[in-house]
Design a protein around this motif. Structure first.
Motif, PDB file in Angstrom:
ATOM      1  N   THR A  12       1.322  63.458  35.244  1.00 52.88           N
ATOM      2  CA  THR A  12       0.646  63.965  33.996  1.00 52.88           C
ATOM      3  C   THR A  12       1.654  64.648  33.434  1.00 52.88           C
ATOM      4  O   THR A  12       2.702  65.376  33.852  1.00 52.88           O
ATOM      5  CB  THR A  12      -0.464  65.157  34.612  1.00 52.88           C
ATOM      6  N   VAL A  13       1.497  64.389  32.044  1.00 52.11           N
ATOM      7  CA  VAL A  13       2.393  64.764  30.947  1.00 52.11           C
ATOM      8  C   VAL A  13       1.536  65.275  29.753  1.00 52.11           C
ATOM      9  O   VAL A  13       0.840  64.493  29.191  1.00 52.11           O
ATOM     10  CB  VAL A  13       3.216  63.685  30.188  1.00 52.11           C
ATOM     11  N   ARG A  14       1.707  66.473  29.409  1.00 56.65           N
ATOM     12  CA  ARG A  14       0.907  67.223  28.321  1.00 56.65           C
ATOM     13  C   ARG A  14      -0.734  66.877  28.532  1.00 56.65           C
ATOM     14  O   ARG A  14      -1.214  66.588  27.649  1.00 56.65           O
ATOM     15  CB  ARG A  14       1.433  66.819  26.808  1.00 56.65           C
ATOM     16  N   GLY A  15      -0.936  67.112  29.710  1.00 56.68           N
ATOM     17  CA  GLY A  15      -2.591  67.095  30.079  1.00 56.68           C
ATOM     18  C   GLY A  15      -2.733  65.658  30.233  1.00 56.68           C
ATOM     19  O   GLY A  15      -4.291  65.490  30.551  1.00 56.68           O
ATOM     20  N   ARG A  16      -2.259  64.604  29.960  1.00 58.28           N
ATOM     21  CA  ARG A  16      -2.583  63.058  30.172  1.00 58.28           C
ATOM     22  C   ARG A  16      -2.240  62.414  31.394  1.00 58.28           C
ATOM     23  O   ARG A  16      -0.928  62.649  31.577  1.00 58.28           O
ATOM     24  CB  ARG A  16      -2.184  62.302  28.765  1.00 58.28           C
ATOM     25  N   SER A  17      -3.161  62.217  32.123  1.00 60.76           N
ATOM     26  CA  SER A  17      -2.693  61.542  33.580  1.00 60.76           C
ATOM     27  C   SER A  17      -2.785  60.145  33.819  1.00 60.76           C
ATOM     28  O   SER A  17      -3.659  59.508  33.055  1.00 60.76           O
ATOM     29  CB  SER A  17      -3.528  62.573  34.818  1.00 60.76           C
ATOM     30  N   VAL A  18      -2.131  59.670  34.483  1.00 61.70           N
ATOM     31  CA  VAL A  18      -1.856  58.103  34.494  1.00 61.70           C
ATOM     32  C   VAL A  18      -1.794  57.872  36.046  1.00 61.70           C
ATOM     33  O   VAL A  18      -0.947  58.524  36.785  1.00 61.70           O
ATOM     34  CB  VAL A  18      -0.894  57.509  33.916  1.00 61.70           C
ATOM     35  N   LYS A  19      -2.026  56.711  36.540  1.00 59.65           N
ATOM     36  CA  LYS A  19      -1.993  56.404  38.185  1.00 59.65           C
ATOM     37  C   LYS A  19      -0.542  55.507  37.858  1.00 59.65           C
ATOM     38  O   LYS A  19      -0.738  54.319  36.871  1.00 59.65           O
ATOM     39  CB  LYS A  19      -3.077  55.576  38.653  1.00 59.65           C
ATOM     40  N   ARG A  45      -5.981  57.411  33.535  1.00 56.67           N
ATOM     41  CA  ARG A  45      -6.893  57.924  34.668  1.00 56.67           C
ATOM     42  C   ARG A  45      -7.471  59.019  34.116  1.00 56.67           C
ATOM     43  O   ARG A  45      -8.601  58.984  34.289  1.00 56.67           O
ATOM     44  CB  ARG A  45      -5.749  58.354  35.720  1.00 56.67           C
ATOM     45  N   ALA A  46      -7.107  60.220  33.545  1.00 55.53           N
ATOM     46  CA  ALA A  46      -7.795  61.386  33.425  1.00 55.53           C
ATOM     47  C   ALA A  46      -7.030  62.089  32.307  1.00 55.53           C
ATOM     48  O   ALA A  46      -5.874  62.192  32.075  1.00 55.53           O
ATOM     49  CB  ALA A  46      -8.247  62.292  34.678  1.00 55.53           C
ATOM     50  N   LEU A  47      -7.769  63.277  31.772  1.00 55.41           N
ATOM     51  CA  LEU A  47      -7.432  64.059  30.685  1.00 55.41           C
ATOM     52  C   LEU A  47      -7.533  65.520  31.526  1.00 55.41           C
ATOM     53  O   LEU A  47      -8.471  65.768  32.531  1.00 55.41           O
ATOM     54  CB  LEU A  47      -7.979  64.278  29.283  1.00 55.41           C
ATOM     55  N   ALA A  48      -6.514  66.570  31.387  1.00 49.04           N
ATOM     56  CA  ALA A  48      -6.573  67.782  31.912  1.00 49.04           C
ATOM     57  C   ALA A  48      -7.677  68.447  31.478  1.00 49.04           C
ATOM     58  O   ALA A  48      -8.285  68.437  30.338  1.00 49.04           O
ATOM     59  CB  ALA A  48      -5.290  68.473  31.812  1.00 49.04           C
TER      60      ALA A  48
END
Length: 299
Positions: free
Chosen positions: A66-73, A123-126
């Motif tokens: 997760t970087v700056r609230g953006r998450s990736v798998k 994947r998702a946003l924080a």
């Protein structure tokens, strides 16, 4: 008559006569001299030995970034990472100084890893981050890991030795996540270049305490198998981390008093670290694993 007796026999006769007469003649005692002093050997003092081992670590990644609230798998094999990275392998160096049952240890890892679209998916946003995430295009991570610690041999059964260990593991990271820019992606806190938006973490670091154990087994002269496991973090730096290493060392030869050995094995290192909230959230929930290959020098 006595002058014709051998010297050792005449001394024995005289000594016997003296004893029977109530004591050894002083003049004869002076000729025989004092008895030799007993020889007491001092115990050998243990000495330090040193082992230096440069490694290559063929790393694969599985987890969430997760970087700056953006998450990736992330799910990338060693071959996937080599194709996109600036370095072929993670570079490692291991140092151990041993004196009897006590040892001091240090280990350093540096890597610059690149993972592209096929191995990174959105994947998702924080919480607190609005809009859509956008299509993941790539992830670049520059990372350094440094360990220091001490070990003590608590048991030995013939060729098998058991150590307990403790220390600390320091992490340093910089991560850049690139996303496809669409109308729904909020880019106010991102850097935009063409059709890509970049979420950059900047420098992130933390320190984890760790405890563990190690088993060393001498398979044959010059051949050693060792297994190590440790756990750490405990909410001090990361929430939790664990590590498992297995390696086999075999002597190649000795040159100018330095013994060289080949080392092959496997290393797995997991950590779950989170800091910040919303657009400042950084998370590294990742398992790094792969074969290790190196050459050690012992002196």
């Amino acid at each position: 008559m006595m002058r014709y007796l051998p010297h050792w026999l005449s001394c024995g006769v005289l000594a016997s006569a003296g004893l029977l007469g109530g004591g050894l003649d002083p003049a004869l005692a002076a000729d025989l001299g004092p008895p030799p002093a007993p020889v007491i050997e001092a115990p050998a003092m243990p000495s330090w030995s040193y082992r230096v081992t440069p490694y290559g670590w063929l790393t694969a990644l599985n987890g969430t970034q997760t970087v700056r609230g953006r998450s990736v798998k992330v799910n990338a094999s060693f071959a996937d990472i080599v194709e996109e990275s600036d370095t072929l392998v993670a570079l490692m160096g291991d140092v151990e100084a041993r004196n009897g049952p006590f040892a001091l240890m240090a280990n350093v890892v540096w890597s610059k890893i690149g993972v592209e679209r096929s191995n990174v998916r959105s994947r998702a946003l924080a919480p607190g981050v609005t809009g859509s995430l956008g299509t993941s295009l790539g992830l670049d991570i520059e990372m350094a890991i440094a360990e220091v610690g001490a070990a003590y041999e608590v048991a030995r059964f013939g060729a098998l030795a058991v150590d307990v260990l403790g220390g600390a593991r320091y992490w340093y990271q910089e991560a850049d996540l690139s996303l496809d820019v669409t109308a729904a992606v909020q880019v106010g806190d991102l850097e935009v270049a063409g059709a890509r938006a970049f979420a950059r973490s900047g420098s992130v670091d933390w320190l984890d305490p760790l405890i563990g154990a190690r088993v060393r087994y001498t398979v044959a002269p010059g051949h050693e198998l060792w297994l190590r496991g440790d756990i750490g973090g405990f909410g001090v730096g990361s929430d939790f981390s664990w590590q498992a290493i297995g390696a086999y060392g075999f002597e190649l030869g000795t040159y100018q008093g330095i013994t060289f050995s080949g080392v092959v094995g496997y290393r797995a290192l997991y950590v779950d670290y989170v800091q910040g909230e919303g657009r400042q959230r950084y998370e590294f929930d990742m398992l790094q694993h792969g074969p290790v290959i190196g050459i050690s020098a012992k002196f």
